[in-house]
Design a protein around this motif. Structure first.
Motif, PDB file in Angstrom:
ATOM      1  N   SER A  57       0.803  -1.238   0.000  1.00 15.32           N
ATOM      2  CA  SER A  57       0.000   0.000   0.000  1.00 15.32           C
ATOM      3  C   SER A  57       0.829   1.278   0.000  1.00 15.32           C
ATOM      4  N   LEU A  58       1.949   1.317   0.724  1.00 14.52           N
ATOM      5  CA  LEU A  58       2.715   2.563   0.760  1.00 14.52           C
ATOM      6  C   LEU A  58       3.317   2.915  -0.600  1.00 14.52           C
ATOM      7  N   PRO A  59       3.843   1.956  -1.360  1.00 13.15           N
ATOM      8  CA  PRO A  59       4.305   2.333  -2.699  1.00 13.15           C
ATOM      9  C   PRO A  59       3.185   2.916  -3.575  1.00 13.15           C
ATOM     10  N   ILE A  60       2.008   2.339  -3.489  1.00 17.72           N
ATOM     11  CA  ILE A  60       0.878   2.855  -4.265  1.00 17.72           C
ATOM     12  C   ILE A  60       0.474   4.234  -3.751  1.00 17.72           C
ATOM     13  N   ALA A  61       0.345   4.359  -2.434  1.00 16.56           N
ATOM     14  CA  ALA A  61      -0.046   5.648  -1.839  1.00 16.56           C
ATOM     15  C   ALA A  61       1.002   6.721  -2.132  1.00 16.56           C
ATOM     16  N   HIS A  62       2.274   6.355  -2.096  1.00 17.38           N
ATOM     17  CA  HIS A  62       3.321   7.343  -2.367  1.00 17.38           C
ATOM     18  C   HIS A  62       3.312   7.761  -3.834  1.00 17.38           C
ATOM     19  N   THR A  63       3.004   6.841  -4.728  1.00 18.87           N
ATOM     20  CA  THR A  63       2.889   7.199  -6.144  1.00 18.87           C
ATOM     21  C   THR A  63       1.759   8.203  -6.343  1.00 18.87           C
ATOM     22  N   ILE A  64       0.637   7.992  -5.680  1.00 14.80           N
ATOM     23  CA  ILE A  64      -0.487   8.944  -5.744  1.00 14.80           C
ATOM     24  C   ILE A  64      -0.047  10.295  -5.180  1.00 14.80           C
ATOM     25  N   SER A  65       0.670  10.265  -4.072  1.00 10.32           N
ATOM     26  CA  SER A  65       1.171  11.485  -3.440  1.00 10.32           C
ATOM     27  C   SER A  65       2.128  12.234  -4.372  1.00 10.32           C
ATOM     28  N   VAL A  66       3.031  11.503  -5.030  1.00 11.34           N
ATOM     29  CA  VAL A  66       3.972  12.133  -5.960  1.00 11.34           C
ATOM     30  C   VAL A  66       3.205  12.798  -7.107  1.00 11.34           C
ATOM     31  N   LEU A  67       2.184  12.137  -7.621  1.00 13.54           N
ATOM     32  CA  LEU A  67       1.344  12.752  -8.673  1.00 13.54           C
ATOM     33  C   LEU A  67       0.726  14.053  -8.177  1.00 13.54           C
ATOM     34  N   LEU A  68       0.208  14.032  -6.967  1.00 14.42           N
ATOM     35  CA  LEU A  68      -0.393  15.229  -6.367  1.00 14.42           C
ATOM     36  C   LEU A  68       0.640  16.341  -6.217  1.00 14.42           C
ATOM     37  N   PHE A  69       1.819  16.012  -5.725  1.00  9.87           N
ATOM     38  CA  PHE A  69       2.853  17.027  -5.536  1.00  9.87           C
ATOM     39  C   PHE A  69       3.397  17.543  -6.870  1.00  9.87           C
ATOM     40  N   GLN A  70       3.458  16.688  -7.884  1.00  3.59           N
ATOM     41  CA  GLN A  70       3.857  17.173  -9.208  1.00  3.59           C
ATOM     42  C   GLN A  70       2.838  18.184  -9.727  1.00  3.59           C
ATOM     43  N   PHE A  71       1.567  17.916  -9.491  1.00  2.55           N
ATOM     44  CA  PHE A  71       0.503  18.839  -9.899  1.00  2.55           C
ATOM     45  C   PHE A  71       0.635  20.177  -9.161  1.00  2.55           C
ATOM     46  N   ILE A  72       0.862  20.106  -7.847  1.00  3.35           N
ATOM     47  CA  ILE A  72       1.034  21.328  -7.042  1.00  3.35           C
ATOM     48  C   ILE A  72       2.238  22.122  -7.536  1.00  3.35           C
ATOM     49  N   GLU A  73       3.331  21.436  -7.827  1.00  2.40           N
ATOM     50  CA  GLU A  73       4.529  22.120  -8.319  1.00  2.40           C
ATOM     51  C   GLU A  73       4.269  22.819  -9.649  1.00  2.40           C
ATOM     52  N   ARG A  74       3.565  22.151 -10.542  1.00  2.00           N
ATOM     53  CA  ARG A  74       3.277  22.772 -11.843  1.00  2.00           C
ATOM     54  C   ARG A  74       2.378  23.992 -11.693  1.00  2.00           C
ATOM     55  N   LEU A  75       1.418  23.909 -10.787  1.00  2.00           N
ATOM     56  CA  LEU A  75       0.481  25.023 -10.602  1.00  2.00           C
ATOM     57  C   LEU A  75       1.097  26.221  -9.890  1.00  2.00           C
ATOM     58  N   PHE A  76       1.847  25.945  -8.815  1.00  2.00           N
ATOM     59  CA  PHE A  76       2.267  27.028  -7.927  1.00  2.00           C
ATOM     60  C   PHE A  76       3.779  27.261  -7.841  1.00  2.00           C
ATOM     61  N   LEU A  77       4.566  26.254  -8.153  1.00  2.00           N
ATOM     62  CA  LEU A  77       5.992  26.371  -7.870  1.00  2.00           C
ATOM     63  C   LEU A  77       6.878  26.230  -9.105  1.00  2.00           C
ATOM     64  N   SER A  78       6.311  26.379 -10.288  1.00  2.00           N
ATOM     65  CA  SER A  78       7.085  26.152 -11.507  1.00  2.00           C
ATOM     66  C   SER A  78       8.241  27.129 -11.668  1.00  2.00           C
ATOM     67  N   ARG A  79       8.155  28.289 -11.093  1.00  2.00           N
ATOM     68  CA  ARG A  79       9.225  29.283 -11.207  1.00  2.00           C
ATOM     69  C   ARG A  79      10.307  29.106 -10.144  1.00  2.00           C
ATOM     70  N   TRP A  80      10.026  28.282  -9.151  1.00  2.00           N
ATOM     71  CA  TRP A  80      10.979  28.081  -8.063  1.00  2.00           C
ATOM     72  C   TRP A  80      11.976  27.014  -8.475  1.00  2.00           C
ATOM     73  N   ASP A  81      13.186  27.396  -8.652  1.00  2.00           N
ATOM     74  CA  ASP A  81      14.220  26.446  -9.020  1.00  2.00           C
ATOM     75  C   ASP A  81      15.203  26.284  -7.862  1.00  2.00           C
ATOM     76  N   ILE A  82      14.660  26.364  -6.653  1.00  2.00           N
ATOM     77  CA  ILE A  82      15.538  26.344  -5.485  1.00  2.00           C
ATOM     78  C   ILE A  82      15.448  25.045  -4.695  1.00  2.00           C
ATOM     79  N   PHE A  83      14.686  24.100  -5.170  1.00  2.00           N
ATOM     80  CA  PHE A  83      14.553  22.870  -4.407  1.00  2.00           C
ATOM     81  C   PHE A  83      14.443  21.671  -5.337  1.00  2.00           C
ATOM     82  N   ILE A  84      14.590  20.480  -4.741  1.00  2.00           N
ATOM     83  CA  ILE A  84      14.412  19.240  -5.489  1.00  2.00           C
ATOM     84  C   ILE A  84      12.914  19.000  -5.576  1.00  2.00           C
TER      85      ILE A  84
END
Length: 185
Positions: free
Chosen positions: A63-90
């Motif tokens: 379950s954690l690998p599946i849940a983490h994959t869902i979480s990564v998708l969510l965070f990629q979406f958040i990064e594209r929406l709000f943090l695309s100009r921030w090049d200061i973090f991984i």
């Protein structure tokens, strides 16, 4: 070595580790809901009771690998929406969602097994929080497993890995306490 540079690098690395750890925290919340589904009830079986105890179950490794994959998708979406100009973090956007999500989620839970094996040999009950040392070790195993994965597989920098060995167990302890307060653990 310049102390300001060392401190700046440590703080920058800590921010990166917090951001990446936040994905695991969200995955742990998603995981609680996955466990309630009939599919994961089938996997609610101990991996090997004699070796690891009754609390280490197949559902966690799945379950954690599946849940983490869902979480990564969510965070990629958040990064594209709000943090695309921030090049200061991984950012999560720099990873393949399935490779990163599945590997980190799996290693996080898999890395607990050696600690559980040793604790069963020492007759220490699962989840025993009476010893501060074992409480810290319980939060160190998973995080160290992920830091090692980040360093060797994803080629994170040495200074980030060294910072990770210091701060990720502390993040995990804080996340565990927060999950308890929220009734999610």
């Amino acid at each position: 070595m310049n102390i300001d540079r060392v401190l700046s690098t440590f703080l920058f690395d800590t921010f990166n580790l917090f951001w990446l750890g936040l994905g695991l925290f969200v995955a742990a919340i998603i995981e609680v809901f996955l466990w309630k589904t009939p599919v994961f009830q089938l996997a609610n079986q101990p991996i090997q009771t004699e070796w690891f105890g009754a609390n280490k179950k197949w559902r966690g490794l799945i379950s954690l690998p599946i849940a983490h994959t869902i979480s990564v998708l969510l965070f990629q979406f958040i990064e594209r929406l709000f943090l695309s100009r921030w090049d200061i973090f991984i950012g999560y956007s720099s990873f393949n969602v399935f490779e990163y999500g599945l590997l980190v989620g799996f290693i996080f839970n898999f890395a607990e097994l050696p600690n559980s094996f040793v604790k069963r040999r020492l007759n220490i009950p699962p989840g025993d929080e009476s010893s501060r040392l074992f409480y810290f070790i319980d939060h160190m195993d998973s995080t160290f497993g992920v830091v090692i994965l980040w360093y060797f597989y994803f080629h994170f920098s040495t200074h980030l890995a060294l910072t990770g060995f210091v701060v990720t167990p502390l993040f995990f302890m804080g996340a565990t306490e927060l999950r308890k307060k929220l009734g999610l653990k």
